[in-house]
Scaffold this motif. Structure first.
Motif, PDB file in Angstrom:
ATOM      1  N   MET A   1      43.796  41.922  56.971  1.00 41.68           N
ATOM      2  CA  MET A   1      43.883  41.534  55.584  1.00 41.68           C
ATOM      3  C   MET A   1      44.604  42.639  55.159  1.00 41.68           C
ATOM      4  O   MET A   1      44.550  43.999  55.372  1.00 41.68           O
ATOM      5  N   HIS A   2      45.310  42.170  53.999  1.00 44.00           N
ATOM      6  CA  HIS A   2      46.132  43.341  53.365  1.00 44.00           C
ATOM      7  C   HIS A   2      45.540  44.261  52.740  1.00 44.00           C
ATOM      8  O   HIS A   2      44.694  44.148  51.888  1.00 44.00           O
ATOM      9  N   SER A   3      46.113  45.617  52.969  1.00 47.38           N
ATOM     10  CA  SER A   3      45.160  46.751  52.238  1.00 47.38           C
ATOM     11  C   SER A   3      45.070  46.797  50.853  1.00 47.38           C
ATOM     12  O   SER A   3      43.886  47.014  50.281  1.00 47.38           O
ATOM     13  N   LYS A   4      46.221  46.412  49.993  1.00 50.62           N
ATOM     14  CA  LYS A   4      46.111  46.108  48.674  1.00 50.62           C
ATOM     15  C   LYS A   4      44.969  45.337  48.263  1.00 50.62           C
ATOM     16  O   LYS A   4      44.154  45.555  47.125  1.00 50.62           O
ATOM     17  N   TYR A   5      44.743  43.969  48.680  1.00 52.85           N
ATOM     18  CA  TYR A   5      43.861  43.034  48.657  1.00 52.85           C
ATOM     19  C   TYR A   5      42.320  43.680  48.923  1.00 52.85           C
ATOM     20  O   TYR A   5      41.540  43.661  48.201  1.00 52.85           O
ATOM     21  N   LYS A   6      42.229  44.265  49.908  1.00 52.94           N
ATOM     22  CA  LYS A   6      41.053  44.891  50.200  1.00 52.94           C
ATOM     23  C   LYS A   6      40.748  45.928  49.175  1.00 52.94           C
ATOM     24  O   LYS A   6      39.329  45.955  48.954  1.00 52.94           O
ATOM     25  N   ILE A   7      41.441  46.568  48.798  1.00 54.60           N
ATOM     26  CA  ILE A   7      41.159  48.008  47.894  1.00 54.60           C
ATOM     27  C   ILE A   7      40.773  46.924  46.446  1.00 54.60           C
ATOM     28  O   ILE A   7      40.105  47.726  45.911  1.00 54.60           O
ATOM     29  N   ILE A   8      41.610  46.145  46.146  1.00 51.71           N
ATOM     30  CA  ILE A   8      41.338  45.605  44.832  1.00 51.71           C
ATOM     31  C   ILE A   8      39.859  44.989  45.042  1.00 51.71           C
ATOM     32  O   ILE A   8      38.908  45.136  44.230  1.00 51.71           O
ATOM     33  N   LEU A   9      39.371  44.329  46.020  1.00 48.52           N
ATOM     34  CA  LEU A   9      37.856  44.056  46.354  1.00 48.52           C
ATOM     35  C   LEU A   9      36.841  44.919  46.186  1.00 48.52           C
ATOM     36  O   LEU A   9      35.884  45.176  45.684  1.00 48.52           O
ATOM     37  N   LEU A  10      37.364  46.115  46.804  1.00 49.99           N
ATOM     38  CA  LEU A  10      36.652  47.481  46.962  1.00 49.99           C
ATOM     39  C   LEU A  10      36.493  47.837  45.507  1.00 49.99           C
ATOM     40  O   LEU A  10      35.141  48.235  45.106  1.00 49.99           O
ATOM     41  N   LEU A  11      37.445  47.971  44.556  1.00 55.38           N
ATOM     42  CA  LEU A  11      37.434  48.415  43.422  1.00 55.38           C
ATOM     43  C   LEU A  11      36.414  47.692  42.549  1.00 55.38           C
ATOM     44  O   LEU A  11      35.671  48.325  41.788  1.00 55.38           O
ATOM     45  N   PHE A 203      47.500  38.682  50.077  1.00 59.33           N
ATOM     46  CA  PHE A 203      47.109  38.145  51.580  1.00 59.33           C
ATOM     47  C   PHE A 203      45.625  38.013  51.536  1.00 59.33           C
ATOM     48  O   PHE A 203      45.109  38.842  51.207  1.00 59.33           O
ATOM     49  N   GLY A 204      45.239  36.946  51.803  1.00 57.65           N
ATOM     50  CA  GLY A 204      43.833  36.796  52.124  1.00 57.65           C
ATOM     51  C   GLY A 204      43.285  35.757  50.925  1.00 57.65           C
ATOM     52  O   GLY A 204      42.043  35.282  51.174  1.00 57.65           O
ATOM     53  N   ARG A 205      43.898  35.721  50.017  1.00 58.44           N
ATOM     54  CA  ARG A 205      43.291  34.874  48.921  1.00 58.44           C
ATOM     55  C   ARG A 205      43.680  33.271  49.087  1.00 58.44           C
ATOM     56  O   ARG A 205      44.800  33.052  49.916  1.00 58.44           O
ATOM     57  N   ALA A 206      42.972  32.513  48.545  1.00 56.81           N
ATOM     58  CA  ALA A 206      42.957  30.984  49.316  1.00 56.81           C
ATOM     59  C   ALA A 206      44.391  30.257  48.857  1.00 56.81           C
ATOM     60  O   ALA A 206      44.886  30.626  47.729  1.00 56.81           O
ATOM     61  N   GLU A 207      44.977  29.654  49.586  1.00 55.31           N
ATOM     62  CA  GLU A 207      46.262  28.823  49.458  1.00 55.31           C
ATOM     63  C   GLU A 207      46.005  27.561  49.749  1.00 55.31           C
ATOM     64  O   GLU A 207      44.784  27.006  50.124  1.00 55.31           O
ATOM     65  N   ALA A 208      46.744  26.401  49.420  1.00 58.40           N
ATOM     66  CA  ALA A 208      46.637  24.807  49.697  1.00 58.40           C
ATOM     67  C   ALA A 208      46.275  24.897  51.205  1.00 58.40           C
ATOM     68  O   ALA A 208      45.387  23.966  51.553  1.00 58.40           O
ATOM     69  N   SER A 209      46.849  25.465  52.243  1.00 58.73           N
ATOM     70  CA  SER A 209      46.441  25.348  53.654  1.00 58.73           C
ATOM     71  C   SER A 209      45.285  25.875  53.858  1.00 58.73           C
ATOM     72  O   SER A 209      44.416  25.425  54.824  1.00 58.73           O
ATOM     73  N   THR A 210      44.738  26.788  53.328  1.00 59.30           N
ATOM     74  CA  THR A 210      43.409  27.320  53.247  1.00 59.30           C
ATOM     75  C   THR A 210      42.288  25.987  53.125  1.00 59.30           C
ATOM     76  O   THR A 210      41.371  25.783  53.531  1.00 59.30           O
ATOM     77  N   ALA A 211      42.561  25.610  52.008  1.00 63.15           N
ATOM     78  CA  ALA A 211      41.696  24.614  51.588  1.00 63.15           C
ATOM     79  C   ALA A 211      41.787  23.388  52.339  1.00 63.15           C
ATOM     80  O   ALA A 211      40.599  22.734  52.457  1.00 63.15           O
ATOM     81  N   ASN A 212      42.883  22.973  52.879  1.00 62.64           N
ATOM     82  CA  ASN A 212      43.233  21.789  53.906  1.00 62.64           C
ATOM     83  C   ASN A 212      42.227  22.122  55.065  1.00 62.64           C
ATOM     84  O   ASN A 212      41.522  21.232  55.561  1.00 62.64           O
ATOM     85  N   ARG A 271      36.950  37.531  56.008  1.00 60.27           N
ATOM     86  CA  ARG A 271      36.497  38.609  54.905  1.00 60.27           C
ATOM     87  C   ARG A 271      36.925  40.085  55.378  1.00 60.27           C
ATOM     88  O   ARG A 271      36.928  40.516  56.360  1.00 60.27           O
ATOM     89  N   PRO A 272      37.520  40.648  54.378  1.00 62.95           N
ATOM     90  CA  PRO A 272      38.193  41.995  54.561  1.00 62.95           C
ATOM     91  C   PRO A 272      37.335  43.087  54.582  1.00 62.95           C
ATOM     92  O   PRO A 272      36.270  43.029  54.060  1.00 62.95           O
ATOM     93  N   ASN A 273      37.569  44.030  55.796  1.00 60.86           N
ATOM     94  CA  ASN A 273      36.820  45.310  55.721  1.00 60.86           C
ATOM     95  C   ASN A 273      37.738  46.512  56.008  1.00 60.86           C
ATOM     96  O   ASN A 273      39.048  46.210  56.444  1.00 60.86           O
ATOM     97  N   LEU A 274      37.429  47.537  55.449  1.00 58.20           N
ATOM     98  CA  LEU A 274      38.005  48.807  55.556  1.00 58.20           C
ATOM     99  C   LEU A 274      37.366  49.842  56.473  1.00 58.20           C
ATOM    100  O   LEU A 274      36.194  49.885  56.252  1.00 58.20           O
TER     101      LEU A 274
END
Length: 500
Positions: A1-11, A203-212, A271-274
């Motif tokens: 999972m992209h680190s920026k995405y993880k950090i946003i969730l953590l914040l 990276f990690g947020r849902a896209e159309a292919s995730t939903a499919n 589900r991202p983890n750091l």
């Protein structure tokens, strides 16, 4: 999972915690539902709050694993009494720890409802607003799909909770069919309106292919028990074929799970983890760690493991063996440990006072965590491309086209260093596909739901080491988990699943 995405969730999680810590201060401004949705950034923060529900508190990572992978012949636990043994031996009751997910998933659903209702306030253009709503509806479908497979028909909450009146919070159960209708509506909207790709920072947020991918899994579940809507096999094929080419299998099976390769092309939803940051890691790696292993904090707990039954499904040449099982390793003292060897340290044998102990799990390894049992950085893989290929193989075979199933199945086998399957008898190929799912996806939160839709739970319990040891017999009630006692006590309009 992209680190920026993880950090946003953590914040986001830390911001919620901080808000709770400052209740005694007199605020100069108030940010509430009515004025928080001012722009796209506000909507994105609220969307991340829906994902944040995946950060189950405390040891719920352990119970998520034990609820979805534990009730199978693949998993055994060291601590047989009480909750862990009850889940792994398929001996459910109203008080077992699976109950925590009722509240967690409904929290995620309520957050999704709140976002959906308030997006219009943000002044986004129509297309962007639809994309944000699609993301919220994807996550709502994700949570309802868990609930309907765990508990059957559950209350449908499709509006945010604005008061705590009986009418608002004490709803009766909807039917299984009604819940699936909501899931399908949400996922079809998500497929039509989610972006086809996102920048690396998202990276990690849902896209159309995730939903499919999730929609295809829903169709496959609906085709099996209890609904047995066999026409859904064709729907699963049509949907999952849209994912082909969007992702790719890693060349080496072990690379799917390494922390250094977390953003690999096989992962669809995680589900991202750091590592080494409080509140952002997983405890699963610690609980799965073999005695004195260098791959988990403080040597690991060895509280759950894979069974000899699972190990015996693998050919000796299967390249997945060393990644799936920590069968041989060098411990933290530099000693060579081999499972089931006469020279093993106590606790790593098939027999002994805690029989059956099980073979340590190899998919979760994090030698970098020095913080706490909850500081491991392994992402929890919820959807990956190998599952797509296996679902397509199964759907084609069940739809009566075994030949079309073979190319998908053989991609999985070839990566494992195994020869092509040429079997086209439907029943024989069905058994082969089931076995490949058990080997490929072991410990990845699929086992109980697979056994449920296949109608194989009774057969699994007959060879489940914990069920045998604890003398647990199959009952039809076990095809669903019981609604938690606390939920029943607070909502008199709910009726317990039969048999409990």
């Amino acid at each position: 999972m992209h680190s920026k995405y993880k950090i946003i969730l953590l914040l986001f999680a830390l911001a919620v915690f901080s808000a709770c810590e400052s209740l005694e201060e007199k605020p100069f401004t108030f940010i509430g539902v009515d004025n928080i949705y001012q722009n796209e950034d506000d909507v994105d923060k609220a969307l991340l709050g829906i994902y944040n529900t995946l950060f189950f508190a405390g040891t719920n990572d352990l119970w998520y694993f034990l609820t979805l992978s534990g009730p199978s012949e693949n998993v055994t636990v060291r601590l047989k009494p009480q909750g862990q043994g009850r889940m792994s031996s398929v001996n459910f009751d109203e008080t077992t720890p699976h109950g925590s997910f009722w509240g967690a998933f409904y929290q995620g659903i309520n957050r999704a409802n709140t976002v959906i209702e308030n997006i219009p306030q943000a002044g986004l253009d129509t297309g962007l607003a639809s994309a944000k709503e699609a993301e919220a509806r994807f996550m709502r479908a994700f949570y309802y799909f868990h609930l309907v497979r765990m508990f059957g028909g559950v209350p449908l909450q499709l509006e945010s909770t604005k008061d705590f009146s009986d009418e608002a919070v004490k709803k009766p159960r909807a039917s299984i069919e009604e819940v699936y209708a909501v899931i399908l509506d949400d996922l079809n909207y998500a497929v039509a309106n989610l972006p086809t790709s996102r920048p690396p920072s998202a990276f990690g947020r849902a896209e159309a292919s995730t939903a499919n991918t999730l929609l295809g899994k829903v169709y496959l579940q609906m085709a099996g028990l209890p609904l047995q809507q066999t026409a859904r096999y064709a729907d699963a094929i049509t949907t999952l074929e849209k994912v082909i080419g969007e992702y790719a299998l890693e060349d080496n099976f072990s690379d799917v799970f390494t922390i250094a390769n977390e953003q690999n092309e096989e992962l669809i939803f995680v589900r991202p983890n750091l590592t080494n940051i409080d509140g952002s890691g997983t405890v699963l790696t610690f609980f799965a760690g073999a005695p004195n292993t260098p791959f988990a904090f403080n040597g690991g707990q060895y509280q759950f493991a894979f069974t000899e039954v699972l190990y015996n499904l693998f050919d000796s040449t299967d390249l997945r063996l060393p990644a799936t099982f920590l069968y041989t390793y060098t411990n933290a003292n530099g000693q060579e440990v081999t499972y089931n060897s006469p020279t093993n340290p106590a606790g790593l044998q098939f027999g002994g006072p805690r029989r059956p102990n099980g073979i340590p799990m190899g998919k979760l390894r994090d030698s970098n965590n020095t913080l706490s049992p909850f500081g491991h950085g392994n992402d929890l893989i919820l959807l990956r491309y190998a599952d797509v290929l296996l679902m397509l193989a199964e759907a084609h075979n069940e739809a009566g086209n075994a030949a079309a199933a073979l190319p998908y199945l053989n991609q999985i086998r070839n990566r494992a260093g195994l020869a092509d399957v040429t079997e086209t008898n439907q029943a024989a190929l069905r058994d082969i596909i089931k076995t490949e799912r058990k080997k490929e996806l072991a410990g990845e939160f699929t086992e109980y739901f697979d056994l449920q839709r296949w109608g194989d739970l009774e057969a699994s319990m007959a060879i489940n080491p914990d069920a045998i040891q604890l003398n647990v017999s199959y009952s039809p009630k076990l095809e669903l988990l019981p609604i938690p006692r606390g939920v029943l006590e607070t909502n008199e309009n709910l009726v317990q699943n039969p048999g409990y």
